[in-house]
Design an enzyme around this catalytic site. Structure first.
Site, PDB file in Angstrom:
ATOM      1  N   SER A  10       4.385 -11.288  -9.266  1.00 10.67           N
ATOM      2  CA  SER A  10       3.539 -11.690  -8.152  1.00 10.67           C
ATOM      3  C   SER A  10       2.249 -11.067  -7.739  1.00 10.67           C
ATOM      4  CB  SER A  10       4.413 -12.009  -6.994  1.00 10.67           C
ATOM      5  OG  SER A  10       4.792 -10.895  -6.520  1.00 10.67           O
ATOM      6  N   TYR A  12      -1.473  -8.651  -8.358  1.00 13.82           N
ATOM      7  CA  TYR A  12      -2.829  -8.967  -9.089  1.00 13.82           C
ATOM      8  C   TYR A  12      -2.665  -9.077 -10.467  1.00 13.82           C
ATOM      9  CZ  TYR A  12      -4.526  -8.865  -4.301  1.00 13.82           C
ATOM     10  OH  TYR A  12      -4.879  -9.244  -3.081  1.00 13.82           O
ATOM     11  N   CYS A 147      -6.962   2.296 -15.104  1.00  8.19           N
ATOM     12  CA  CYS A 147      -8.132   1.558 -14.833  1.00  8.19           C
ATOM     13  C   CYS A 147      -9.053   2.632 -14.934  1.00  8.19           C
ATOM     14  CB  CYS A 147      -8.434   0.615 -13.873  1.00  8.19           C
ATOM     15  SG  CYS A 147      -7.736   1.036 -12.201  1.00  8.19           S
TER      16      CYS A 147
END
Lengths: 341, 59
Positions: A10, A12, A147
């Site tokens: 659920s 991102y 990231c």
């Protein structure tokens, strides 16, 4: 066709992963979990997927055996439940930070406390295909990537590997989705909108992944600043080179490192509006764009990179790893070029 | 048979295909770095950066 499950779908990252896998030619997503959304159609949480799938969220306890599981759980939860999930699927891609680092000591240094499952660390390989492809190919357990770390590693690797990286001082500008989908005071609209908020000016956790890939003594400093952007990482590095270079030398170096990489593009153009990388151009894609500009003295190099933190910085790299793990075409499901303008 | 020739970009060293019917002083663009190049000689092929008007970036 392989059957895939997404644990913690659920958020991102889970939503981005589902978007990619639903269009993958060799994957059927058979289950997706969320403790808080059990029974709801996934499009109620990920509205871009309305009409694309009729999947409904299930409770994690209801997960059935499948071919590959993607774990999109908060840091610490993957490791605590790894034995359970490993019994359900022969291959696992864990997008949390739990298995990125290769020693419990390193984990304790950067994440604090004892690693919940130290015996599993050696079974995972670091999931950055550009720098770890052969280890990922055929592996059964692969970690995700940070990231910011991915932007740093890809931007600086050619210089580090050539012994040209003297000192790098790096600023990363990032979007709000890096903070996940759990609201807090800092993400409340009046506080977040328009923010130019520096956090982790020193000792950001992703430095551990940079040291792991570029060398423990790599001379890199970086700070992260949240800006008015939803998706994206923009890296700007001031690099002192160890020896003066000509611009064509830098081109040769980066071209040599990434010529055959399907998802790294060199963007250092002399013409056009978008001469160096911009996060907006790579939003929704698995690309990392890298550019540079060499100062007149040949010793000061500015490296600029951009990627989508949810794409190349998380779900995209995870799918790329899955492709390598299953000997699929490495680019399968990942060729979306983004939108413009 | 007329075949294309290749030359290297003086800016980034990329290999460029020069059309067989290229003419002296013709302008071509490098696909890698975007530099606009002028063919200053055909035999042998020689390229140089073409004069370019800089875009106003708001300075």
């Amino acid at each position: 066709m392989i059957r895939a499950g997404i644990i913690g779908g659920s958020g991102y990252t889970g939503g981005e992963l589902l978007r990619l896998l639903l269009f993958h030619p060799h994957v059927e997503v058979t289950q997706i979990t969320s403790r808080g959304q059990v029974g709801r159609y996934v499009h109620t949480v990920h509205p871009n997927l309305r009409g694309v799938t009729t999947l409904q969220f299930i409770h994690p306890d209801a997960v059935q055996p499948c071919d590959v599981l993607f774990l999109c759980l908060p840091h610490g939860e993957s490791a605590a439940q790894m034995a359970h999930y490993a019994a359900l699927a022969p291959r696992i891609v864990d997008l949390s930070a739990d298995f990125r680092l290769n020693s419990p000591e390193l984990y304790a240094t950067w994440y604090g406390g004892q690693h919940p499952a130290p015996d599993w660390l050696a079974r995972f390989v670091y999931g950055l295909p550009e720098l770890n492809r052969e280890a990922i190919r055929g592996a059964t357990h692969v970690s995700g990537v940070g990231c910011n770390a991915t932007a740093l590693n890809l931007a600086l690797y050619p210089l580090a590997s050539a012994g040209l990286l003297g000192q790098a001082s790096v600023e990363l500008k990032v979007g709000s989705s890096e903070g996940g989908n759990s609201p807090n005071a800092g993400s409340h609209h009046p506080a977040r909108s328009g923010a130019v908020r520096t956090y982790s000016a020193t000792r950001h956790r992703h430095m551990a992944e940079v040291q792991m890939m570029l060398g423990a003594d790599v001379a890199v400093r970086f700070a992260v600043t949240a800006i008015e952007m939803v998706r994206g990482v923009h890296l700007l590095a001031h690099v002192d080179l160890t020896a003066a270079q000509a611009e064509r030398d830098i081109w040769r170096l980066y071209r040599g490192a990434y010529r055959d990489e399907p998802f790294v593009r060199l963007v250092a153009s002399k013409s056009g509006l978008h001469r160096v990388p911009e996060p907006r151009i790579v939003a929704g894609t698995n690309y990392c764009d890298i550019g540079f500009e060499l100062d007149a003295d040949g010793e000061h190099l500015v490296v600029i990179a951009a990627l989508d933190n949810l794409g190349k910085g998380a779900a995209g790299s995870a799918v790329q790893c899955m492709n390598l793990m299953h000997d699929f075409d490495e680019t399968a499901g990942l060729t979306f070029p983004g939108i413009y303008p | 048979m007329i075949t294309n020739q290749t030359a290297n970009c003086p800016e980034c060293d990329a290999t460029l295909n020069i059309p067989a019917d290229a003419m002296q002083n013709e302008l071509i663009a490098c696909a890698d770095c975007g530099a606009e190049l002028e063919i200053i000689s055909l035999d042998p092929i020689e390229l140089d950066l073409a004069p370019e008007v800089e875009e106003d970036w708001g300075e």
